[in-house]
Design a protein around this motif. Structure first.
Motif, short mmCIF file in Angstrom:
data_model
loop_
_atom_site.label_atom_id
_atom_site.label_comp_id
_atom_site.label_asym_id
_atom_site.label_seq_id
_atom_site.Cartn_x
_atom_site.Cartn_y
_atom_site.Cartn_z
N ARG A 181 17.23 20.89 -8.86
CA ARG A 181 17.44 20.60 -10.27
C ARG A 181 17.50 19.09 -10.49
O ARG A 181 18.13 18.62 -11.42
N LEU B 282 10.24 23.32 -17.53
CA LEU B 282 11.43 23.10 -16.69
C LEU B 282 11.43 24.04 -15.51
O LEU B 282 11.66 23.63 -14.37
N GLU C 217 18.73 18.74 -23.27
CA GLU C 217 19.59 18.96 -22.11
C GLU C 217 21.05 18.76 -22.52
O GLU C 217 21.93 19.49 -22.12
N VAL D 255 19.80 25.99 -22.55
CA VAL D 255 18.67 25.37 -23.23
C VAL D 255 18.86 25.45 -24.74
O VAL D 255 18.56 24.53 -25.48
N MET E 39 12.40 17.53 -13.46
CA MET E 39 12.68 18.38 -14.62
C MET E 39 12.14 17.73 -15.90
O MET E 39 11.48 18.36 -16.72
N ALA F 162 9.10 19.09 -18.22
CA ALA F 162 9.32 19.42 -19.63
C ALA F 162 8.42 18.59 -20.53
O ALA F 162 7.84 19.10 -21.51
N VAL G 168 12.85 16.63 -25.09
CA VAL G 168 13.28 16.90 -23.72
C VAL G 168 14.57 16.16 -23.42
O VAL G 168 15.52 16.73 -22.86
#
Lengths: 436, 292
Positions: free
Chosen positions: A60, A50, A215, A124, A65, A69, A211
């Motif tokens: 972002r 990330l 989030e 995270v 992202m 990941a 992943v």
């Protein structure tokens, strides 16, 4: 306070359920292949992925992202394989090395490179389930099925729905191939279902599910969901297909109860709020513990009960055999034995033996009924046949065979018949012809 | 068993048998060679196998005669299992070629059955005996299709042939060691192959299971199949098998039991003379790994 609010609860709940199901369905194969730690490894080592994606793109934006990941997740799997092979260490050690180092690298990168940017290691770990609330929620259920409502679905929920569908479809379509590759990789490979390819396909999906999930729900929940529902289901059934279905159901139940538990539980502790993801993970753990205790076949309680039942059967056998031996040494036809002379273990089964009509009790003395005598003869016969077998075939010394025979006489395997005298010179009662 | 016509030989492949080959070449190279016959269910030419750079099999040459029960015997660490796995492509070959009826493994796959060592799988796995036997049908069923009732019937018949049909629904951890081995044998039968590789099917089984396995092996031979078995018990070799391969990092001798299974050959296989070869293998592994 209403139990369910569309605005506050719908999307977080959907996200939790989708995340739980996608992790649980794949987790079955991690648990069976003893790769439980792999979920742990992947979910920790996506952090540097990330951060590196953030450094490269400077934003972002969710897509880079996600790609960063996912690549980190697959990189973890490859690294684990490499370390296992080159370092010649066991898989657990390889996974432990990879994920701790990669996670540390991620933390370093966050602190050094992205100082002052809103990229937080805490997020995270714990996720942001509660942040998925829906400001423009309709007041009625009917209002959900409109174009605007669909438009409002947060990206995380859409991603999780797609991941969940992909994970379930993968397991459903390749169920047979996953079963053979997990059970017997060598046979799978020789039959053309390359076990290595199945392994990497599974790991890519685990990385994807990790992943997509973390989030919204955080990596702690991801780890719990990869392992707990599958482990619970494994305790409840001995069939893989049933196990997979159970794990999905358990995941849904866990997500829903955990989520609402988080809004109810604080009232008991006097706290103001509890992390929903944390509460779901705790629920998942509680379910594993419950299954470990109460599962009908593998559960602790069931095993204790089975052991106690066996102990009672052994005690009953011993009681009958004792009475038989007493009759043998006595000259009287059916001598009575005083209950006081019996060992405590045998005394506890006297009521049951009397109820079954095996013994008769009068004035604190017991004796075998005709039915009991038949049963007792059989036990003594088995005991003495085992003693002969141990001396003649297994080469044990005569004075060492009583103890082993005491245990062998209760197993459902018949000793070879034939001898008429046991090693101590006592006669072995023969099987009555009328009973055969 | 008629061999299919062999493909035209690729001369560059045939002239470079020492090239590093992860898979057998796509065209038949061995059938052209006078010392290998296309009728042979298994032809191995100059095969060398190494684990972690340590050679475990040196330059193996072997032709399996059709329609025979063949034992592979040799001391621990002789490379018996490795020989089987290298033929099946489960471990990479450093060099050499392997062909089945003149074809590479990839195209002959459907005709080859495999029984791994019993300890190689997790017997706590949540599958029934029937599920495991059905796995032998997966190749015939194909990708992504469920196991049909017809295939389950074949699997049940196979369980019947090894005498444990009654245990079909049992979870495999509830079976005894002998019963587990029979499940593996039934799975091999379900593959309906023409050549079988079995890795220690007699290891740790009771006398009744041993008799049952021998019976099945003889049935297979009588049906025109070949079976290659890694075997530990030297005493039963002449009774159970037609041919024998004496292996100790290389093929010491191979052929009919009556000719090859001699005290002299056994002494060569199990005797101390080969310690030099295994010492050399250790040295090679150390040197190539960069050690002192």
């Amino acid at each position: 306070m209403s139990a369910f609010s569309l605005s506050l609860d719908l999307f977080p709940l959907l996200a939790a359920v989708f995340a739980a199901v996608s992790c649980a369905v794949l987790g079955n194969f991690l648990v069976l292949r003893r790769l439980s730690l792999m979920g742990d490894a992947i979910s920790h080592s996506v952090l540097p992925g990330l951060v590196i994606a953030f450094i490269i793109t400077g934003s972002r934006n969710p897509l880079p992202m996600f790609v960063g990941a996912a690549l980190a997740g697959i990189g973890t799997v490859v690294l684990v394989e490499l370390i296992k092979r080159l370092g010649r260490v066991e898989p657990g050690a390889a996974m432990g090395v990879v994920f701790s180092v990669l996670f540390a690298l991620g933390v370093l990168l966050i602190e050094q490179v992205t100082r002052g940017v809103d990229l937080d290691a805490d997020c995270v770990l714990h996720g942001q389930l509660e942040s998925l609330w829906w400001p423009g929620a309709p007041d009625t259920i009917a209002g959900l099925f409109t174009a605007e409502a669909l438009h409002d679905i947060p990206r995380q929920v859409t991603t999780l729905a797609i991941t969940c569908t992909a994970a379930c479809a993968f397991v459903a379509i390749f169920f047979k191939e996953l079963r053979i590759a997990s059970f017997d990789p060598a046979l799978a490979t020789t039959q053309g279902f390359h076990a290595g390819v199945m392994h990497y396909a599974l790991m890519v999906l685990v990385a994807g599910a990790t992943v997509a999930s973390f989030e919204a729900v955080g990596s702690i929940l991801v780890i719990a969901m990869l392992i707990c529902p599958a482990a619970t289901a494994r305790l409840l059934t001995d069939r893989l297909s049933v196990q997979v279905l159970c794990s999905v159901l358990i995941a849904i139940v866990t997500a829903v109860t955990g989520y609402f538990g988080a809004s109810v539980a604080p009232a008991f502790f006097g706290a103001s709020s509890v992390s929903a993801a944390g509460m779901i993970a705790v629920t998942a753990g509680a379910l594993v513990a419950t299954a470990a205790l109460f599962s009908p076949r593998h559960g602790l309680i069931a095993r204790v009960l089975r052991r106690r039942k066996l102990a009672r059967a052994v005690a009953l056998d011993d009681l009958l055999a004792n009475l038989y031996r007493a009759a043998e040494s006595d000259t009287g036809a059916t001598p009575a034995v005083s209950t006081a002379t019996l060992p405590a273990r045998s005394r506890t089964v006297i009521p049951r033996a009397a109820r079954d009509g095996l013994i008769s009790v009068s004035d604190g003395a017991i004796s075998l009924t005709p039915k009991g005598e038949l049963a007792a003869t059989e036990i003594v016969r088995r005991h003495r046949l085992w003693e002969s077998y141990l001396v003649e075939r297994a080469g044990l010394a005569t004075d060492h065979v009583h103890e082993p025979a005491e245990r062998l006489e209760h197993v459902p395997i018949a000793p070879p018949p034939g001898p008429r005298q046991d090693p101590h010179g006592r006669s072995i009662p023969q099987e009555p012809d009328s009973l055969q | 068993m008629s061999a299919r016509p062999t493909n035209p030989t690729n001369p560059t492949r045939a002239s470079a048998p020492d090239a590093t080959l992860r898979d057998a070449p796509p065209t038949s190279a061995l059938a052209e060679r006078p010392e290998h016959s296309p009728q042979s269910p298994l032809a191995i030419h100059a095969m060398t196998v190494a684990y972690d750079r340590k050679p475990v099999l040196w330059d193996v040459d072997y032709d399996a005669p059709p329609n025979r029960l063949i034992a592979i015997v040799g001391p621990n660490g002789a490379g018996k299992s490795t020989l089987i796995k290298a033929c099946l492509g489960l471990v990479p070959r450093a060099s050499g070629q392997v062909e089945f009826w003149g074809e590479p493994y990839r195209t002959a796959r459907a005709r080859i059955g495999y029984v791994p060592q019993r300890e190689s799988v997790d017997w706590d796995f949540p599958v029934s005996a029937l599920d495991v036997v059905c796995m032998g049908r997966y190749r015939k069923i194909g990708w992504c299709r469920p196991v049909s009732r017809a295939h389950k019937h074949v699997a049940l018949d196979c369980l019947e042939r090894v005498g444990i049909r009654d245990f079909a629904k049992r979870q495999i951890s509830q079976l005894s060691g002998g019963q587990q081995q029979r499940v593996f044998l039934a799975r091999a039968l379900a593959q309906e192959a023409d050549l079988y590789f079995m890795d220690e099917p007699f290891a740790g089984v009771d006398a009744a299971t041993e008799r049952a396995i021998v019976g099945v092996l003889r049935d297979l031979r009588d049906a025109g199949k070949s079976v290659i078995v890694v075997h530990h018990d030297l005493q039963t070799v002449p009774e159970y098998f037609d041919d024998v391969i004496l292996l100790n990092m290389r093929v010491v001798a191979s052929g009919p039991v009556a000719q090859v299974f001699t005290t002299d050959n056994l002494h060569k296989t199990y005797g101390g003379r080969l310690t030099l070869l295994s010492e050399a293998a250790e040295a090679i592994a150390r040197a190539e790994a960069g050690g002192a």
